[in-house]
Design a protein around this motif. Structure first.
Motif, PDB file in Angstrom:
ATOM      1  N   GLY A 164       0.778  -1.226   0.000  1.00  0.00           N
ATOM      2  CA  GLY A 164       0.000   0.000   0.000  1.00  0.00           C
ATOM      3  C   GLY A 164       0.806   1.270   0.000  1.00  0.00           C
ATOM      4  O   GLY A 164       0.251   2.369  -0.065  1.00  0.00           O
ATOM      5  N   ARG A 165       2.127   1.168   0.075  1.00  0.00           N
ATOM      6  CA  ARG A 165       2.999   2.344   0.037  1.00  0.00           C
ATOM      7  C   ARG A 165       3.808   2.339  -1.258  1.00  0.00           C
ATOM      8  O   ARG A 165       4.073   1.290  -1.846  1.00  0.00           O
ATOM      9  N   SER A 166       4.245   3.513  -1.634  1.00  0.00           N
ATOM     10  CA  SER A 166       5.143   3.614  -2.772  1.00  0.00           C
ATOM     11  C   SER A 166       6.581   3.578  -2.281  1.00  0.00           C
ATOM     12  O   SER A 166       6.843   3.754  -1.089  1.00  0.00           O
ATOM     13  N   THR A 167       7.532   3.370  -3.182  1.00  0.00           N
ATOM     14  CA  THR A 167       8.935   3.338  -2.769  1.00  0.00           C
ATOM     15  C   THR A 167       9.401   4.683  -2.226  1.00  0.00           C
ATOM     16  O   THR A 167      10.333   4.739  -1.429  1.00  0.00           O
ATOM     17  N   SER A 168       8.769   5.752  -2.649  1.00  0.00           N
ATOM     18  CA  SER A 168       9.148   7.085  -2.172  1.00  0.00           C
ATOM     19  C   SER A 168       8.435   7.473  -0.889  1.00  0.00           C
ATOM     20  O   SER A 168       8.722   8.531  -0.321  1.00  0.00           O
TER      21      SER A 168
ATOM     22  N   TYR B  36       0.044 -18.032   2.475  1.00  0.00           N
ATOM     23  CA  TYR B  36      -0.697 -18.010   3.744  1.00  0.00           C
ATOM     24  C   TYR B  36      -0.277 -16.801   4.580  1.00  0.00           C
ATOM     25  O   TYR B  36      -1.116 -16.086   5.137  1.00  0.00           O
ATOM     26  N   HIS B  37       1.014 -16.537   4.676  1.00  0.00           N
ATOM     27  CA  HIS B  37       1.512 -15.382   5.434  1.00  0.00           C
ATOM     28  C   HIS B  37       1.132 -14.072   4.749  1.00  0.00           C
ATOM     29  O   HIS B  37       0.851 -13.069   5.419  1.00  0.00           O
ATOM     30  N   VAL B  38       1.180 -14.059   3.433  1.00  0.00           N
ATOM     31  CA  VAL B  38       0.790 -12.858   2.693  1.00  0.00           C
ATOM     32  C   VAL B  38      -0.649 -12.502   3.027  1.00  0.00           C
ATOM     33  O   VAL B  38      -0.981 -11.330   3.295  1.00  0.00           O
ATOM     34  N   ARG B  39      -1.504 -13.500   3.061  1.00  0.00           N
ATOM     35  CA  ARG B  39      -2.926 -13.278   3.320  1.00  0.00           C
ATOM     36  C   ARG B  39      -3.219 -12.948   4.775  1.00  0.00           C
ATOM     37  O   ARG B  39      -3.947 -12.012   5.087  1.00  0.00           O
ATOM     38  N   VAL B  40      -2.562 -13.702   5.739  1.00  0.00           N
ATOM     39  CA  VAL B  40      -2.900 -13.567   7.153  1.00  0.00           C
ATOM     40  C   VAL B  40      -2.045 -12.517   7.869  1.00  0.00           C
ATOM     41  O   VAL B  40      -2.571 -11.674   8.607  1.00  0.00           O
ATOM     42  N   ALA B  41      -0.742 -12.570   7.674  1.00  0.00           N
ATOM     43  CA  ALA B  41       0.150 -11.662   8.402  1.00  0.00           C
ATOM     44  C   ALA B  41       0.208 -10.266   7.768  1.00  0.00           C
ATOM     45  O   ALA B  41       0.146  -9.256   8.470  1.00  0.00           O
ATOM     46  N   LEU B  42       0.337 -10.210   6.429  1.00  0.00           N
ATOM     47  CA  LEU B  42       0.420  -8.907   5.751  1.00  0.00           C
ATOM     48  C   LEU B  42      -0.944  -8.345   5.375  1.00  0.00           C
ATOM     49  O   LEU B  42      -1.079  -7.147   5.125  1.00  0.00           O
ATOM     50  N   GLU B  43      -1.933  -9.237   5.308  1.00  0.00           N
ATOM     51  CA  GLU B  43      -3.299  -8.849   4.917  1.00  0.00           C
ATOM     52  C   GLU B  43      -3.298  -8.118   3.572  1.00  0.00           C
ATOM     53  O   GLU B  43      -3.833  -7.021   3.422  1.00  0.00           O
ATOM     54  N   THR B  44      -2.616  -8.728   2.606  1.00  0.00           N
ATOM     55  CA  THR B  44      -2.568  -8.148   1.265  1.00  0.00           C
ATOM     56  C   THR B  44      -2.689  -9.270   0.244  1.00  0.00           C
ATOM     57  O   THR B  44      -2.857 -10.454   0.598  1.00  0.00           O
ATOM     58  N   SER B  45      -2.573  -8.918  -1.023  1.00  0.00           N
ATOM     59  CA  SER B  45      -2.748  -9.899  -2.086  1.00  0.00           C
ATOM     60  C   SER B  45      -1.403 -10.429  -2.574  1.00  0.00           C
ATOM     61  O   SER B  45      -0.366  -9.768  -2.415  1.00  0.00           O
ATOM     62  N   PRO B  46      -1.385 -11.596  -3.185  1.00  0.00           N
ATOM     63  CA  PRO B  46      -0.142 -12.124  -3.758  1.00  0.00           C
ATOM     64  C   PRO B  46       0.452 -11.170  -4.790  1.00  0.00           C
ATOM     65  O   PRO B  46       1.677 -11.014  -4.864  1.00  0.00           O
ATOM     66  N   GLU B  47      -0.387 -10.516  -5.573  1.00  0.00           N
ATOM     67  CA  GLU B  47       0.100  -9.601  -6.596  1.00  0.00           C
ATOM     68  C   GLU B  47       0.832  -8.406  -5.973  1.00  0.00           C
ATOM     69  O   GLU B  47       1.884  -7.977  -6.452  1.00  0.00           O
ATOM     70  N   GLU B  48       0.265  -7.868  -4.887  1.00  0.00           N
ATOM     71  CA  GLU B  48       0.906  -6.735  -4.211  1.00  0.00           C
ATOM     72  C   GLU B  48       2.224  -7.155  -3.559  1.00  0.00           C
ATOM     73  O   GLU B  48       3.184  -6.392  -3.542  1.00  0.00           O
ATOM     74  N   ASN B  49       2.286  -8.379  -3.036  1.00  0.00           N
ATOM     75  CA  ASN B  49       3.521  -8.868  -2.439  1.00  0.00           C
ATOM     76  C   ASN B  49       4.622  -8.967  -3.493  1.00  0.00           C
ATOM     77  O   ASN B  49       5.771  -8.556  -3.255  1.00  0.00           O
ATOM     78  N   LEU B  50       4.286  -9.469  -4.681  1.00  0.00           N
ATOM     79  CA  LEU B  50       5.268  -9.555  -5.766  1.00  0.00           C
ATOM     80  C   LEU B  50       5.704  -8.165  -6.236  1.00  0.00           C
ATOM     81  O   LEU B  50       6.890  -7.938  -6.511  1.00  0.00           O
ATOM     82  N   ALA B  51       4.755  -7.232  -6.272  1.00  0.00           N
ATOM     83  CA  ALA B  51       5.090  -5.863  -6.665  1.00  0.00           C
ATOM     84  C   ALA B  51       6.023  -5.219  -5.651  1.00  0.00           C
ATOM     85  O   ALA B  51       6.939  -4.468  -6.015  1.00  0.00           O
ATOM     86  N   SER B  52       5.803  -5.521  -4.382  1.00  0.00           N
ATOM     87  CA  SER B  52       6.664  -4.984  -3.326  1.00  0.00           C
ATOM     88  C   SER B  52       8.101  -5.462  -3.499  1.00  0.00           C
ATOM     89  O   SER B  52       9.051  -4.682  -3.353  1.00  0.00           O
ATOM     90  N   ILE B  53       8.258  -6.747  -3.824  1.00  0.00           N
ATOM     91  CA  ILE B  53       9.604  -7.300  -4.050  1.00  0.00           C
ATOM     92  C   ILE B  53      10.261  -6.621  -5.243  1.00  0.00           C
ATOM     93  O   ILE B  53      11.412  -6.165  -5.173  1.00  0.00           O
TER      94      ILE B  53
END
Length: 474
Positions: A79-83, A108-125
């Protein structure tokens, strides 16, 4: 055939700092980082800038190290940008050669611990790695919970790793985050295995030279000293007992050819051979130990048998010379007639008093008075301590006349008591570990039905040993 280069990554200062009871200061981290650099470690993970003041200060200035000094931190938050991510900004601002991001790789951790989507997790990386690469840093990605994640959803776990590689990450680290609660693999054991065992040394090359490997035991013990904990005497390669044996038949063979009972030369890792003298020892053990401490005695000298008999007699009543190398050396020197008479303790007195202090608090105070004679001069010293043994130790070392300069750097570093049998006639064994200004350590032993008397024996041996090793004149 060219050997494959293996890079060594040390995380003592980051993941090791999460160990219960470990608390590094900024100076501790700087000292340890230099020590690891001198050892030849390729990557040193220093900490998490922005997470605490110590780590933020650590990465505020250049350190002048040859190792790739690495900052650790989280990938961009969902939910945040790199800047607009303070954590990512702290990593990019840190004076670090490399950045190691940690990111979820288990859906499972992406959904429960981060409460975000797999797509957003990949974008974060992708975003985090891209930003770090653009800043000129070498990048690593810790794929948290990778193995559990791979079992649950192999496509997603691999996609997390691939996302980092696609954006220029050099390394992807596959983390067993739930298994690793017991600690990471110990480089102190891995390094000599890679360096000294043919099946690995013939295939792999590491950045630690044979000369640097000789500092391994010292580095390990220095870390323990900084953490104020006793080194693990049974640790592979560097432990005090790693190259110790007390069986006479073993000692006899080692004297002829060390490889009969040693898998590597002890000095290759900065350790030393110990042929222990105990009630199980034979003449070979005694001769080997005498040679080590510099006492040249003919193997047929009848005093060797006499010394062995004395050792066995004393061990039968509770002494433990295999654990008290300094006391054995003094015993051997006395049997061989080689210990000067430096001073005599004519008497000592120890009192324990409970009273109110100046703040009105109830305290228990120990006071010891020691009367010694040095070259005909009587010296009386008194000292208070937080216990009777501490008070006796302080009083005994307070004034030894012309010998005071020799023991000024002497300090007691460990004190261990064992009751050898129960009941009203219990025998007590005291082991005292001492250290001097050079960092040399030694252990002495005392045995008595009275704990103060046993402690006094061990204290006396410690002082006399220091005088002998320092070459103090009689």
């Amino acid at each position: 055939m060219a050997r494959e280069r293996l890079d060594l990554f040390d995380t003592t200062l980051r993941d090791g700092a999460q160990t219960n009871g470990v608390d590094f200061t900024l100076n501790d981290k700087l000292v340890i980082a230099r020590m690891l650099d001198d050892l030849g470690i390729d990557y040193v993970e220093g900490g998490y800038p922005g997470a605490n003041l110590t780590d933020t200060q650590l990465f505020a200035e250049e350190r002048g190290l040859k190792t790739i000094f690495t900052a650790f931190g989280m990938a961009r938050r969902p939910g945040r940008s790199t800047s607009n991510d303070p954590g990512l900004a702290a990593l990019l601002e840190a004076k670090a050669d490399a950045i190691c991001f940690v990111a979820k790789s288990w859906d499972y951790h992406v959904r429960v611990a981060l409460e975000t989507s797999p797509e957003e997790n990949l974008a974060s990386i992708r975003d985090s790695v891209r930003a770090a690469v653009r800043s000129g840093r070498e990048v690593l990605l810790d794929c948290e919970h990778f193995f559990d994640g791979y079992k649950a959803n192999p496509q997603f776990a691999l996609a997390c790793a691939q996302a980092a590689v696609d954006e220029g990450a050099r390394w992807v680290v596959l983390c067993d985050t739930n298994g690793e609660r017991c600690g990471n693999a110990n480089l102190v054991s891995i390094i000599p295995t890679l360096k000294l065992k043919g099946e690995f040394a013939d295939r792999f090359d590491i950045g630690v030279s044979h000369a640097q490997l000789k500092t391994l035991a010292h580095a390990s013990h220095t870390l323990d000293e900084m953490l104020n904990r006793a080194p693990n005497r049974h640790a592979p390669y560097v432990g005090e007992s790693a190259f110790a044996t007390k069986a006479g038949i073993h000692a006899s063979a080692i004297m002829k050819e060390p490889a009969t009972y040693e898998h590597v030369p002890p000095d290759a890792v900065g350790n030393r051979r110990k042929l222990l003298v105990s009630d199980q020892a034979g003449k070979s053990n005694v001769l080997a130990e005498l040679e080590r401490i510099g006492l040249k005695v003919d193997k047929d000298d009848p005093r060797i048998g006499q010394l062995l008999d004395v050792v066995k007699e004393r061990e039968a009543i509770g002494y433990a010379y295999e654990a008290a190398d300094a006391s054995f050396e003094l015993l051997a020197r006395r049997v061989l007639g080689k210990v000067p008479s430096y001073f005599d303790v004519e008497k000592f007195d120890v009192n324990i008093e409970q009273r109110d202090n100046a703040l009105g608090q109830r305290v228990t105070v120990s006071l010891a008075v020691v009367k010694v004679k040095v070259e005909g001069e009587t010296l009386i010293s008194a000292a208070e301590g937080n216990g009777p043994v501490n008070a006796l130790d302080l009083a005994l070392r307070k004034d030894l006349g012309k010998y005071q300069g020799y023991i000024s750097g002497l300090e007691l570093t460990d004190y261990r008591v064992r009751i050898l049998n129960g009941g009203t006639e219990a025998v007590t064994r005291v082991l005292i570990e001492s250290q001097d200004e050079t960092g040399e350590r030694w252990t002495t032993v005392g045995v008595s039905s009275n704990i103060i008397d046993a402690s006094f024996q061990a204290l006396m041996d410690s002082i006399v040993y220091k005088l002998v090793r320092s070459g103090a004149p009689a």
